[in-house]
Design a protein around this motif. Structure first.
Motif, PDB file in Angstrom:
ATOM      1  N   LEU A  92       1.085  -1.201  -0.075  1.00 42.64           N
ATOM      2  CA  LEU A  92      -0.049   0.272   0.165  1.00 42.64           C
ATOM      3  C   LEU A  92       0.846   1.395   0.121  1.00 42.64           C
ATOM      4  O   LEU A  92       0.644   2.444  -0.812  1.00 42.64           O
ATOM      5  N   PHE A  93       2.212   1.011   0.889  1.00 48.21           N
ATOM      6  CA  PHE A  93       2.761   2.816   0.893  1.00 48.21           C
ATOM      7  C   PHE A  93       3.779   2.244  -0.439  1.00 48.21           C
ATOM      8  O   PHE A  93       3.589   4.181  -0.656  1.00 48.21           O
ATOM      9  N   LYS A  94       4.108   1.512  -0.687  1.00 46.64           N
ATOM     10  CA  LYS A  94       4.722   1.750  -2.416  1.00 46.64           C
ATOM     11  C   LYS A  94       3.705   2.299  -3.354  1.00 46.64           C
ATOM     12  O   LYS A  94       3.818   3.035  -4.323  1.00 46.64           O
ATOM     13  N   MET A  95       1.922   1.694  -3.549  1.00 49.11           N
ATOM     14  CA  MET A  95       1.735   2.440  -4.092  1.00 49.11           C
ATOM     15  C   MET A  95       1.581   4.149  -4.421  1.00 49.11           C
ATOM     16  O   MET A  95       1.452   4.709  -4.988  1.00 49.11           O
ATOM     17  N   ILE A  96       1.310   4.421  -3.194  1.00 48.62           N
ATOM     18  CA  ILE A  96       0.847   5.704  -2.521  1.00 48.62           C
ATOM     19  C   ILE A  96       1.858   6.685  -2.891  1.00 48.62           C
ATOM     20  O   ILE A  96       2.187   7.337  -4.020  1.00 48.62           O
ATOM     21  N   ILE A 185       0.549   8.673   7.367  1.00 55.74           N
ATOM     22  CA  ILE A 185       0.705   8.265   8.623  1.00 55.74           C
ATOM     23  C   ILE A 185       0.446   6.838   9.405  1.00 55.74           C
ATOM     24  O   ILE A 185       2.030   7.004   9.701  1.00 55.74           O
ATOM     25  N   VAL A 186      -0.214   6.875   9.027  1.00 57.85           N
ATOM     26  CA  VAL A 186      -0.107   5.022   9.987  1.00 57.85           C
ATOM     27  C   VAL A 186      -1.459   4.272   9.614  1.00 57.85           C
ATOM     28  O   VAL A 186      -1.925   4.366   8.294  1.00 57.85           O
ATOM     29  N   ASP A 190      -4.372  -6.216  11.786  1.00 59.11           N
ATOM     30  CA  ASP A 190      -4.379  -7.244  12.067  1.00 59.11           C
ATOM     31  C   ASP A 190      -4.219  -7.093  14.271  1.00 59.11           C
ATOM     32  O   ASP A 190      -3.109  -7.666  14.744  1.00 59.11           O
ATOM     33  N   GLY A 191      -4.194  -5.400  14.120  1.00 53.69           N
ATOM     34  CA  GLY A 191      -4.002  -5.152  15.776  1.00 53.69           C
ATOM     35  C   GLY A 191      -2.364  -4.599  15.280  1.00 53.69           C
ATOM     36  O   GLY A 191      -2.031  -3.994  16.677  1.00 53.69           O
ATOM     37  N   ILE A 192      -1.451  -4.656  14.350  1.00 56.75           N
ATOM     38  CA  ILE A 192      -0.330  -4.461  13.945  1.00 56.75           C
ATOM     39  C   ILE A 192      -0.354  -3.173  13.785  1.00 56.75           C
ATOM     40  O   ILE A 192      -1.556  -2.720  12.380  1.00 56.75           O
ATOM     41  N   ILE A 193       0.503  -2.085  14.722  1.00 57.29           N
ATOM     42  CA  ILE A 193       0.180  -0.353  13.934  1.00 57.29           C
ATOM     43  C   ILE A 193       1.696  -0.354  12.796  1.00 57.29           C
ATOM     44  O   ILE A 193       2.863  -0.502  13.389  1.00 57.29           O
ATOM     45  N   GLU A 197       7.279   5.600   8.622  1.00 58.47           N
ATOM     46  CA  GLU A 197       8.555   5.613   8.731  1.00 58.47           C
ATOM     47  C   GLU A 197       8.927   4.309   8.964  1.00 58.47           C
ATOM     48  O   GLU A 197      10.467   3.739   8.010  1.00 58.47           O
ATOM     49  N   VAL A 198       8.424   3.088   9.315  1.00 62.42           N
ATOM     50  CA  VAL A 198       8.585   1.445   9.163  1.00 62.42           C
ATOM     51  C   VAL A 198       8.417   1.356   7.791  1.00 62.42           C
ATOM     52  O   VAL A 198       9.122   0.424   7.081  1.00 62.42           O
TER      53      VAL A 198
END
Length: 277
Positions: A92-96, A185-186, A190-193, A197-198
């Motif tokens: 998802l981050f890569k697509m954005i 931003i975030v 599955d409950g993992i944030i 930066e990650v």
């Protein structure tokens, strides 16, 4: 939005929150409508972007049954929106990131990376433009009837704000150092944030790390004499070469290595002949 429409809107947002595996918060500050529409169109089949008021967003999260989703509330600020998908958070981050486009720098913008003006010729004729370039500390000259920048210079460092002199310079040189796009931003899966930066992974770095790890594992297997499916052929070849070198060094006649011993003998005889001339 009318007060009577808010319950239905909240119901729709809650439904989306429960429907998708990955939920994120976007910072929509300074995103032009045309750019947002284009991004939505590009990501339409894989991503849903839902804009709503902060109050509805907060209350919808409260009524959602996803694990740890309440942690998203800490990341909601002024112009925020939801992004929802069933894609992996890193994908998802890569697509954005892929859907960002260059943009002009505006007065007061904060740059995210150094702005470097390279050495070399420009298309600018000598004249008032020289003053604009020199105001930001560029060393200039004239080459073949055009203004030339004689030395590369960092005119703004990451985190610094764009001032009027820099705006004028970049406009003159037709440089677009900024990027327009969604700011993730975030996200939660599955409950993992996962914070941005990650998620901002350098693919080449991790590819090189994986290659290095595989090479070290192969070396460990071969050098420790611990055969595996992937290294047994390498180990057999290594053992063969060691036996070959031993036989050649000791002149042990073995049918597989006779040719190597003969070549070695001829080479030694040639050297001896040269020394005795």
């Amino acid at each position: 939005m009318l007060k009577s429409e808010k319950p239905k809107e909240m119901e729709n947002v809650i439904k989306l929150l429960n429907e998708y595996n990955v939920v994120g918060i976007l910072d929509m500050h300074k995103i032009p409508g045309r750019q947002l529409q284009k991004i939505r169109e590009n990501l339409r089949d894989k991503v849903v972007i839902r804009m709503c008021t902060k109050n509805i967003l907060m209350r919808s999260i409260d009524d959602c049954n996803k694990k740890n989703i309440f942690d998203l509330k800490e990341q909601i600020r002024g112009a925020s929106a939801l992004i929802l998908t069933n894609e992996n958070p890193f994908r998802l981050f890569k697509m954005i990131k892929k859907n960002r486009s260059p943009a002009k720098a505006r007065l007061g913008d904060v740059v995210k990376k150094d702005i470097v003006i390279p050495k070399g010729s420009t298309e600018l004729p000598p004249g008032p433009a020289i003053s604009t370039l020199q105001k930001v500390g560029l060393k200039t000259g004239v080459q073949q009837g055009k203004i030339a920048i004689m030395q590369e210079k960092v005119i703004l460092k990451s985190g610094e704000s764009v001032n009027e002199d820099v705006v004028n310079l970049l406009s003159l040189l037709k440089i677009e150092p900024m990027e327009i796009g969604l700011e993730l931003i975030v996200v939660i899966e599955d409950g993992i944030i996962y914070k941005k930066e990650v998620l901002d992974v350098d693919d080449s770095y991790y590819e090189n790390e994986m290659i290095s790890a595989v090479q070290k594992a192969i070396n460990l297997s071969v050098n420790s004499g611990y055969p595996t499916e992937k290294t047994v052929e390498i180990m057999i070849q290594k053992a063969f070469n060691e036996v070959k070198n031993l036989c050649v060094d000791l002149d042990l006649l073995e049918k597989d290595f006779v040719d190597d011993i003969i070549i070695k003998t001829i080479r030694q005889a040639t050297v001896l002949e040269e020394l005795t001339k």
